[in-house]
Design a protein around this motif. Sequence first.
Motif, PDB file in Angstrom:
ATOM      1  N   LEU A  42       0.022  13.017  12.306  1.00 36.53           N
ATOM      2  CA  LEU A  42       1.388  13.341  11.887  1.00 36.53           C
ATOM      3  C   LEU A  42       2.346  13.333  13.077  1.00 36.53           C
ATOM      4  O   LEU A  42       3.512  12.946  12.928  1.00 36.53           O
ATOM      5  N   SER A  43       1.866  13.746  14.243  1.00 33.66           N
ATOM      6  CA  SER A  43       2.698  13.682  15.447  1.00 33.66           C
ATOM      7  C   SER A  43       3.036  12.239  15.791  1.00 33.66           C
ATOM      8  O   SER A  43       4.140  11.935  16.248  1.00 33.66           O
ATOM      9  N   LEU A  44       2.087  11.333  15.564  1.00 27.40           N
ATOM     10  CA  LEU A  44       2.338   9.921  15.832  1.00 27.40           C
ATOM     11  C   LEU A  44       3.385   9.366  14.879  1.00 27.40           C
ATOM     12  O   LEU A  44       4.241   8.565  15.272  1.00 27.40           O
ATOM     13  N   LYS A  45       3.357   9.769  13.625  1.00 26.41           N
ATOM     14  CA  LYS A  45       4.350   9.301  12.659  1.00 26.41           C
ATOM     15  C   LYS A  45       5.720   9.912  12.910  1.00 26.41           C
ATOM     16  O   LYS A  45       6.754   9.240  12.758  1.00 26.41           O
ATOM     17  N   LEU A  46       5.760  11.178  13.281  1.00 27.29           N
ATOM     18  CA  LEU A  46       7.029  11.859  13.504  1.00 27.29           C
ATOM     19  C   LEU A  46       7.603  11.591  14.889  1.00 27.29           C
ATOM     20  O   LEU A  46       8.787  11.838  15.120  1.00 27.29           O
ATOM     21  N   GLY A  47       6.781  11.109  15.820  1.00 27.06           N
ATOM     22  CA  GLY A  47       7.246  10.887  17.179  1.00 27.06           C
ATOM     23  C   GLY A  47       7.221  12.131  18.033  1.00 27.06           C
ATOM     24  O   GLY A  47       8.081  12.302  18.905  1.00 27.06           O
TER      25      GLY A  47
ATOM     26  N   PHE B  18       7.069  14.403   7.108  1.00 24.20           N
ATOM     27  CA  PHE B  18       7.485  15.808   7.084  1.00 24.20           C
ATOM     28  C   PHE B  18       7.006  16.502   5.813  1.00 24.20           C
ATOM     29  O   PHE B  18       6.608  17.675   5.851  1.00 24.20           O
ATOM     30  N   ILE B  19       7.012  15.794   4.684  1.00 20.58           N
ATOM     31  CA  ILE B  19       6.495  16.369   3.440  1.00 20.58           C
ATOM     32  C   ILE B  19       5.010  16.674   3.576  1.00 20.58           C
ATOM     33  O   ILE B  19       4.530  17.734   3.137  1.00 20.58           O
ATOM     34  N   ILE B  20       4.264  15.768   4.191  1.00 20.89           N
ATOM     35  CA  ILE B  20       2.834  16.025   4.418  1.00 20.89           C
ATOM     36  C   ILE B  20       2.650  17.231   5.327  1.00 20.89           C
ATOM     37  O   ILE B  20       1.780  18.080   5.093  1.00 20.89           O
ATOM     38  N   LEU B  21       3.475  17.334   6.361  1.00 25.17           N
ATOM     39  CA  LEU B  21       3.376  18.467   7.279  1.00 25.17           C
ATOM     40  C   LEU B  21       3.639  19.782   6.572  1.00 25.17           C
ATOM     41  O   LEU B  21       2.938  20.778   6.802  1.00 25.17           O
ATOM     42  N   VAL B  22       4.630  19.792   5.689  1.00 31.26           N
ATOM     43  CA  VAL B  22       4.909  21.013   4.924  1.00 31.26           C
ATOM     44  C   VAL B  22       3.763  21.322   3.973  1.00 31.26           C
ATOM     45  O   VAL B  22       3.370  22.490   3.797  1.00 31.26           O
ATOM     46  N   SER B  23       3.175  20.299   3.366  1.00 32.13           N
ATOM     47  CA  SER B  23       2.102  20.510   2.398  1.00 32.13           C
ATOM     48  C   SER B  23       0.839  21.075   3.037  1.00 32.13           C
ATOM     49  O   SER B  23       0.124  21.869   2.415  1.00 32.13           O
ATOM     50  N   VAL B  24       0.561  20.668   4.275  1.00 37.44           N
ATOM     51  CA  VAL B  24      -0.686  21.101   4.936  1.00 37.44           C
ATOM     52  C   VAL B  24      -0.431  22.162   5.990  1.00 37.44           C
ATOM     53  O   VAL B  24      -1.325  22.467   6.780  1.00 37.44           O
ATOM     54  N   SER B  25       0.784  22.729   6.005  1.00 37.09           N
ATOM     55  CA  SER B  25       1.100  23.719   7.046  1.00 37.09           C
ATOM     56  C   SER B  25       0.224  24.958   6.959  1.00 37.09           C
ATOM     57  O   SER B  25       0.049  25.667   7.949  1.00 37.09           O
ATOM     58  N   GLY B  26      -0.344  25.214   5.776  1.00 38.86           N
ATOM     59  CA  GLY B  26      -1.195  26.392   5.633  1.00 38.86           C
ATOM     60  C   GLY B  26      -2.646  26.165   5.996  1.00 38.86           C
ATOM     61  O   GLY B  26      -3.419  27.135   6.082  1.00 38.86           O
TER      62      GLY B  26
ATOM     63  N   ILE C  12       6.240   9.294  -4.073  1.00 36.98           N
ATOM     64  CA  ILE C  12       4.791   9.321  -4.305  1.00 36.98           C
ATOM     65  C   ILE C  12       4.113  10.322  -3.385  1.00 36.98           C
ATOM     66  O   ILE C  12       3.248  11.108  -3.805  1.00 36.98           O
ATOM     67  N   VAL C  13       4.506  10.324  -2.123  1.00 41.04           N
ATOM     68  CA  VAL C  13       3.924  11.278  -1.171  1.00 41.04           C
ATOM     69  C   VAL C  13       4.276  12.707  -1.553  1.00 41.04           C
ATOM     70  O   VAL C  13       3.431  13.616  -1.491  1.00 41.04           O
ATOM     71  N   ALA C  14       5.526  12.928  -1.970  1.00 41.24           N
ATOM     72  CA  ALA C  14       5.950  14.287  -2.311  1.00 41.24           C
ATOM     73  C   ALA C  14       5.263  14.817  -3.553  1.00 41.24           C
ATOM     74  O   ALA C  14       5.058  16.035  -3.684  1.00 41.24           O
ATOM     75  N   SER C  15       4.889  13.941  -4.481  1.00 39.75           N
ATOM     76  CA  SER C  15       4.290  14.382  -5.740  1.00 39.75           C
ATOM     77  C   SER C  15       2.772  14.262  -5.758  1.00 39.75           C
ATOM     78  O   SER C  15       2.159  14.406  -6.820  1.00 39.75           O
ATOM     79  N   SER C  16       2.162  13.987  -4.626  1.00 39.54           N
ATOM     80  CA  SER C  16       0.718  13.761  -4.576  1.00 39.54           C
ATOM     81  C   SER C  16      -0.029  15.041  -4.255  1.00 39.54           C
ATOM     82  O   SER C  16       0.422  15.847  -3.422  1.00 39.54           O
ATOM     83  N   TYR C  17      -1.170  15.199  -4.888  1.00 37.77           N
ATOM     84  CA  TYR C  17      -2.104  16.278  -4.575  1.00 37.77           C
ATOM     85  C   TYR C  17      -3.439  15.728  -4.079  1.00 37.77           C
ATOM     86  O   TYR C  17      -4.378  16.489  -3.876  1.00 37.77           O
ATOM     87  N   SER C  18      -3.506  14.418  -3.900  1.00 34.24           N
ATOM     88  CA  SER C  18      -4.728  13.761  -3.453  1.00 34.24           C
ATOM     89  C   SER C  18      -4.456  13.022  -2.155  1.00 34.24           C
ATOM     90  O   SER C  18      -3.379  12.423  -1.980  1.00 34.24           O
ATOM     91  N   TRP C  19      -5.427  13.055  -1.245  1.00 36.26           N
ATOM     92  CA  TRP C  19      -5.268  12.360   0.021  1.00 36.26           C
ATOM     93  C   TRP C  19      -5.149  10.858  -0.175  1.00 36.26           C
ATOM     94  O   TRP C  19      -4.450  10.185   0.581  1.00 36.26           O
ATOM     95  N   PHE C  20      -5.817  10.321  -1.184  1.00 37.09           N
ATOM     96  CA  PHE C  20      -5.762   8.877  -1.403  1.00 37.09           C
ATOM     97  C   PHE C  20      -4.360   8.433  -1.828  1.00 37.09           C
ATOM     98  O   PHE C  20      -3.839   7.430  -1.325  1.00 37.09           O
ATOM     99  N   SER C  21      -3.751   9.165  -2.743  1.00 38.37           N
ATOM    100  CA  SER C  21      -2.392   8.802  -3.166  1.00 38.37           C
ATOM    101  C   SER C  21      -1.386   9.011  -2.043  1.00 38.37           C
ATOM    102  O   SER C  21      -0.396   8.274  -1.943  1.00 38.37           O
ATOM    103  N   VAL C  22      -1.628  10.006  -1.167  1.00 37.37           N
ATOM    104  CA  VAL C  22      -0.769  10.186   0.006  1.00 37.37           C
ATOM    105  C   VAL C  22      -0.854   8.969   0.913  1.00 37.37           C
ATOM    106  O   VAL C  22       0.165   8.451   1.403  1.00 37.37           O
ATOM    107  N   TRP C  23      -2.080   8.482   1.133  1.00 36.90           N
ATOM    108  CA  TRP C  23      -2.258   7.299   1.980  1.00 36.90           C
ATOM    109  C   TRP C  23      -1.599   6.074   1.344  1.00 36.90           C
ATOM    110  O   TRP C  23      -0.980   5.265   2.050  1.00 36.90           O
ATOM    111  N   VAL C  24      -1.724   5.931   0.037  1.00 42.95           N
ATOM    112  CA  VAL C  24      -1.083   4.805  -0.654  1.00 42.95           C
ATOM    113  C   VAL C  24       0.432   4.867  -0.481  1.00 42.95           C
ATOM    114  O   VAL C  24       1.095   3.848  -0.228  1.00 42.95           O
TER     115      VAL C  24
END
Length: 353
Positions: free
Chosen positions: A102-107, A139-147, A19-31
Amino acid sequence: MSRSVFFILAVNVVMSAVIVASSYSWFSVWVGLELNTLSVLPILCGQFTPRGVESTVKYFLVQAFSAAMILNVALVQVWLTSSWSINCPLSQFSSVILTLSLSLKLGLFPCHYWFPDVIQGLSFLQGLLLSTWQKVAPFIILVSVSGVISVNVLVILGCLSVLAGGWGGLNQSQVRKIMAFSSISHLGWISSVVVYSERIGCAMFVVYVILSSTIFLINSKVGLYNLASLGRLMYCNNAVGMILILVVLSLGGLPPLTGFLNKFAGLSCLLSNSLLVPCVVLIVGSLLSLFFYLRISFNSVLSLFPQHSMMMFSWRSGGNILNEVNFYSGLLSVLSSFSILGLVLIPAIWGFY
């Protein structure tokens, strides 16, 4: 826990990452993140030991707080841009908050203090789950927002994570805590590189997952909980002992093993972007990490590790290690062969990079 319940929870854990990998919305990412957290909690406290429940509660609090930070960033973005899209430009404040969450989630540093304590209170297989699969969605979120996030902040946090991981693991004698600090160090490498090259960052993450999984599987089946128990592995099973040594050295980045090619590609990417100072910091942090990797390898070949005389015969009560690892023999052979390929596959892998 029954098998049907475990199967449903495992499917939910996998589906949340999808779900996170296929999301383009912040709400679905949070879900997806919340589904991932709520599905993995029963797996972590399935044995219901006091230490396991404590680690599970710590993990829940950390993940809930980081997910709340991500949701707040999404709400600020909706207020400013009237859009839930993750590709919208972020304000400077939102970028810093998202990076810290994201740093908190990744450690990553400075949000890494929870990770070694949580890993120490869980079993090796549960620690494997937290160190590998549970890093996939962030990590998927980090790659998605790296730009759209602050590149300089993420590189600084990555370099400091490598130093913190290397320094924190120097004085550890518990294998699970050493692997936790190793995870912090490697994710620092990956976070520093992924903002400049997503392909190299993803390849480094895959290599880290494979090598780390091998060590966790060996330690889980044999029951190597501290450095003093490593000597009995080589004494009872030379093949598995050599596999452990090769994978540990590969994780440390010694040539000509695969881990060296991993870090060499990361350094090449950073140097091509004129980042000399971060490269120096990453190399120094890797040398600190290499010290306790070498200590694990050295202790693995000692049949008589310095310890109490009664502990010398603890392997007799641990069962036949040779029979214990037969179940993983095929998987361990594949993973160990991957770890020693290294420079042999430079032409093919370098073309991928």
